[in-house]
Write a protein that holds these residues in place. Structure first.
Motif, PDB file in Angstrom:
ATOM      1  N   ALA A   8       0.837  -1.206   0.000  1.00 46.79           N
ATOM      2  CA  ALA A   8       0.000   0.000   0.000  1.00 46.79           C
ATOM      3  C   ALA A   8       0.869   1.253   0.000  1.00 46.79           C
ATOM      4  N   GLN A   9       1.931   1.253   0.782  1.00 49.75           N
ATOM      5  CA  GLN A   9       2.839   2.404   0.818  1.00 49.75           C
ATOM      6  C   GLN A   9       3.534   2.585  -0.528  1.00 49.75           C
ATOM      7  N   ALA A  10       3.945   1.490  -1.127  1.00 50.53           N
ATOM      8  CA  ALA A  10       4.599   1.569  -2.440  1.00 50.53           C
ATOM      9  C   ALA A  10       3.626   2.109  -3.489  1.00 50.53           C
ATOM     10  N   LEU A  11       2.371   1.649  -3.433  1.00 50.11           N
ATOM     11  CA  LEU A  11       1.367   2.135  -4.371  1.00 50.11           C
ATOM     12  C   LEU A  11       1.109   3.624  -4.161  1.00 50.11           C
ATOM     13  N   GLU A  12       0.995   4.047  -2.904  1.00 45.96           N
ATOM     14  CA  GLU A  12       0.799   5.470  -2.615  1.00 45.96           C
ATOM     15  C   GLU A  12       1.969   6.293  -3.117  1.00 45.96           C
ATOM     16  N   ALA A  13       3.180   5.794  -2.914  1.00 39.57           N
ATOM     17  CA  ALA A  13       4.371   6.512  -3.387  1.00 39.57           C
ATOM     18  C   ALA A  13       4.355   6.624  -4.905  1.00 39.57           C
ATOM     19  N   ARG A  14       3.987   5.535  -5.595  1.00 41.45           N
ATOM     20  CA  ARG A  14       3.902   5.578  -7.057  1.00 41.45           C
ATOM     21  C   ARG A  14       2.822   6.549  -7.513  1.00 41.45           C
ATOM     22  N   GLU A  17       4.207  10.060  -7.078  1.00 43.94           N
ATOM     23  CA  GLU A  17       5.199  10.348  -8.108  1.00 43.94           C
ATOM     24  C   GLU A  17       4.531  10.583  -9.459  1.00 43.94           C
ATOM     25  N   ARG A  18       3.596   9.709  -9.794  1.00 48.84           N
ATOM     26  CA  ARG A  18       2.904   9.821 -11.088  1.00 48.84           C
ATOM     27  C   ARG A  18       2.095  11.114 -11.153  1.00 48.84           C
ATOM     28  N   ALA A  19       1.413  11.459 -10.054  1.00 52.70           N
ATOM     29  CA  ALA A  19       0.639  12.698 -10.017  1.00 52.70           C
ATOM     30  C   ALA A  19       1.558  13.903 -10.181  1.00 52.70           C
ATOM     31  N   ALA A  20       2.706  13.874  -9.514  1.00 53.76           N
ATOM     32  CA  ALA A  20       3.658  14.980  -9.632  1.00 53.76           C
ATOM     33  C   ALA A  20       4.185  15.082 -11.059  1.00 53.76           C
ATOM     34  N   GLU A  21       4.486  13.944 -11.679  1.00 54.15           N
ATOM     35  CA  GLU A  21       4.947  13.948 -13.066  1.00 54.15           C
ATOM     36  C   GLU A  21       3.872  14.505 -13.997  1.00 54.15           C
ATOM     37  N   LYS A  22       2.629  14.051 -13.806  1.00 49.47           N
ATOM     38  CA  LYS A  22       1.533  14.532 -14.642  1.00 49.47           C
ATOM     39  C   LYS A  22       1.333  16.031 -14.460  1.00 49.47           C
ATOM     40  N   LEU A  23       1.394  16.491 -13.221  1.00 45.75           N
ATOM     41  CA  LEU A  23       1.245  17.929 -12.959  1.00 45.75           C
ATOM     42  C   LEU A  23       2.289  18.712 -13.723  1.00 45.75           C
ATOM     43  N   GLN A  24       3.512  18.266 -13.643  1.00 43.93           N
ATOM     44  CA  GLN A  24       4.600  18.952 -14.311  1.00 43.93           C
ATOM     45  C   GLN A  24       4.404  18.902 -15.822  1.00 43.93           C
ATOM     46  N   ALA A  25       3.997  17.749 -16.334  1.00 47.69           N
ATOM     47  CA  ALA A  25       3.846  17.574 -17.773  1.00 47.69           C
ATOM     48  C   ALA A  25       2.715  18.405 -18.363  1.00 47.69           C
ATOM     49  N   GLU A  81      -2.153  12.957  -1.506  1.00 42.28           N
ATOM     50  CA  GLU A  81      -1.544  11.655  -1.734  1.00 42.28           C
ATOM     51  C   GLU A  81      -2.537  10.553  -2.079  1.00 42.28           C
ATOM     52  N   ARG A  82      -3.626  10.921  -2.673  1.00 51.35           N
ATOM     53  CA  ARG A  82      -4.624   9.963  -3.167  1.00 51.35           C
ATOM     54  C   ARG A  82      -5.563  10.708  -4.103  1.00 51.35           C
ATOM     55  N   LEU A  83      -6.320   9.952  -4.884  1.00 51.88           N
ATOM     56  CA  LEU A  83      -7.312  10.568  -5.766  1.00 51.88           C
ATOM     57  C   LEU A  83      -8.526  11.000  -4.960  1.00 51.88           C
ATOM     58  N   PRO A  84      -9.152  12.116  -5.334  1.00 51.78           N
ATOM     59  CA  PRO A  84     -10.391  12.494  -4.653  1.00 51.78           C
ATOM     60  C   PRO A  84     -11.505  11.501  -4.973  1.00 51.78           C
ATOM     61  N   GLU A  85     -12.398  11.304  -4.016  1.00 52.10           N
ATOM     62  CA  GLU A  85     -13.505  10.367  -4.225  1.00 52.10           C
ATOM     63  C   GLU A  85     -14.555  10.943  -5.161  1.00 52.10           C
ATOM     64  N   ASP A  86     -14.738  12.262  -5.115  1.00 56.30           N
ATOM     65  CA  ASP A  86     -15.707  12.908  -5.989  1.00 56.30           C
ATOM     66  C   ASP A  86     -15.271  14.346  -6.242  1.00 56.30           C
TER      67      ASP A  86
END
Length: 142
Positions: A8-14, A17-25, A81-86
């Protein structure tokens, strides 16, 4: 239990990271799109002949607004550090609930790997062609 917690921690970290990359991109692209949308929105207050231009631009205006909403979801995801539910979870990042070019609310739909932002087009119904076609922006955070 430890394995589940580590996974779960590894998934949250990924996800972070992915959200930060997408934000930057998408940051520059979204900022430009938001400026475009603001310019297109001014057409509403232009002479009557410009209404046809606005109708033709409806799908692009909607895609621009969907990208702007996706950007706000990425910001929320990076902060929480997670997607919003709505969509209501993202409300503090927005001035109002986002609308498409036809003043219908954009839909936010989270999934296991990311989310979608949807518009049902000018007619507000599933499917259709031209301005009535659905517009779907999919973002994968894997």
């Amino acid at each position: 239990r430890r394995v589940i917690e580590r996974n779960a921690q590894a998934l949250e970290a990924r996800l972070r990271e992915r959200a930060a990359e997408k934000l930057q991109a998408i940051d520059e692209r979204t900022q430009a799109a938001m400026r475009e949308a603001a310019g297109a929105h001014r057409i509403l207050y232009s002479p009557p002949g410009m209404v046809a231009v606005l109708e033709a631009a409806g799908p692009e205006i909607t895609r621009t607004r969907a990208r702007a909403l996706a950007y706000q979801v990425f910001e929320w995801t990076a902060a929480n550090e997670r997607l919003p539910e709505d969509i209501y979870a993202v409300i503090k990042y927005l001035y109002a609930l986002p609308k498409d070019a036809w003043y219908q609310s954009l839909e936010y739909v989270p999934s296991e790997t990311g989310f979608e932002v949807r518009s049902l087009g000018a007619d507000g119904k599933l499917g259709g062609e031209g301005n009535d076609a659905d517009i779907v922006l999919r973002e994968d955070l894997r």
